[in-house]
Scaffold this active site. Structure first.
Site, PDB file in Angstrom:
ATOM      1  N   ASP A 100      63.267  25.861 -42.797  1.00  0.00           N
ATOM      2  CA  ASP A 100      63.091  25.217 -41.503  1.00  0.00           C
ATOM      3  C   ASP A 100      63.992  23.977 -41.437  1.00  0.00           C
ATOM      4  O   ASP A 100      64.469  23.475 -42.462  1.00  0.00           O
ATOM      5  CB  ASP A 100      61.617  24.834 -41.329  1.00  0.00           C
ATOM      6  N   LEU A 101      64.194  23.474 -40.221  1.00  0.00           N
ATOM      7  CA  LEU A 101      65.114  22.342 -40.062  1.00  0.00           C
ATOM      8  C   LEU A 101      64.361  21.018 -39.868  1.00  0.00           C
ATOM      9  O   LEU A 101      64.246  20.221 -40.787  1.00  0.00           O
ATOM     10  CB  LEU A 101      66.047  22.631 -38.876  1.00  0.00           C
TER      11      LEU A 101
END
Length: 290
Positions: A7-8
């Site tokens: 995920d970012l």
């Protein structure tokens, strides 16, 4: 371990919305050891590419919470656009109820001209309702939306070009009651999937679009099983992929429910938790930092 999905926001990115050199180096280390790495985010593909370019990273990208997948050469290999009539019905409701919104498409991220005004009103109301709320925190959250690559201002959603594929609609509010009203409106709508990627937002997309589904398709394409896949995340839009993989890792700063779901917990995003998780797995050591 043959594939890692990361995920970012709140995970790979630190509080300054940057990929640290420690995290970037760990990703390259994994790639040099034959492990595939993919970024899986709610952000638009173009926005992710800009962040990765700055960190000198080259990976496939699952964007728009699974509505699009691009390979490492930026070729789109999968997309699941929303039905245009459904999308416009949602946007009509958001405008009528004075919600700030962003429409993630294959051409741009469209947001209304009055977006700044709506955000300012939201911040003023939040500060009035809760004097202990930090203006700096709210401004930082607002700026995070404005700094995205590819935002185009339009008078209304009706001005989105006819040929555009609509992948995701994000809306936010700093008013808890208003926010819940928006989430409740779409939570049980069978025509869309609603996900939450931050405490102050909600997002809607095609019911078949999710990070988990996109990751599964990419793994199949690479000939890799979920048994040999690790996913790292921090929020509810990561649940679909964390639930699917054998090696599920929550960030130290993750929502408590996400930590309960994941098999292991790494360090915070301010402590390069992604790098720590990758390095531990490459050494065949447990990640747990519970």
């Amino acid at each position: 371990m043959k594939l890692i999905a990361i995920d970012l926001d709140g995970t790979l990115l630190n509080t300054e919305s940057q990929i640290s050199s420690e995290n970037a180096d760990a990703i390259r280390l994994a790639q040099n050891n034959g492990v595939h790495v993919v970024i899986a985010t709610g952000r638009a593909h173009a926005d992710v590419r800009a962040l990765c370019k700055k960190a000198e990273l080259v990976t496939p990208v699952i964007a728009a919470n699974g509505a699009t997948t691009h390979d490492e050469n930026e070729n789109k290999i999968e997309s699941i656009p929303m039905d245009r009539k459904t999308a416009f019905s949602i946007l009509e409701w958001l405008e009528a109820n004075e919600f700030y919104y962003e429409v993630l498409t294959d051409q741009a991220i469209y947001s209304p001209n009055q977006g700044h005004q709506l955000m300012s009103i939201e911040i003023d109301r939040a500060l009035s309702a809760n004097p202990e709320e930090s203006m700096d925190r709210l401004l930082k959250l607002a700026e995070k939306q404005y700094e995205q690559t590819g935002i185009v201002r339009i008078p209304s959603y009706r001005n989105i070009p006819e040929s555009t594929e609509i992948y995701n609609i994000l809306s936010l509010s700093f008013d808890p009651e208003k926010l819940e009203k928006g989430r409740a409106q779409f939570r049980n709508d069978e025509n869309v999937a609603m996900v939450i990627s931050a405490d102050h937002n909600f997002e809607v997309e095609h019911p078949e679009a999710s990070k988990g589904n996109a990751l599964s398709k990419l793994a199949d394409r690479l000939g890799i099983s979920m048994e040999d896949t690790m996913a790292i995340g921090d929020s509810f839009n990561d649940v679909s992929m964390l639930s699917m993989v054998h090696h599920s890792v929550a960030m130290g700063n993750a929502n408590p429910k996400i930590k309960e779901l994941a098999k292991e917990v790494t360090l915070n995003n301010t402590e390069h938790g992604v790098a720590y998780a990758i390095e531990q797995k490459l050494k065949n050591l447990p990640v747990n930092n519970r």
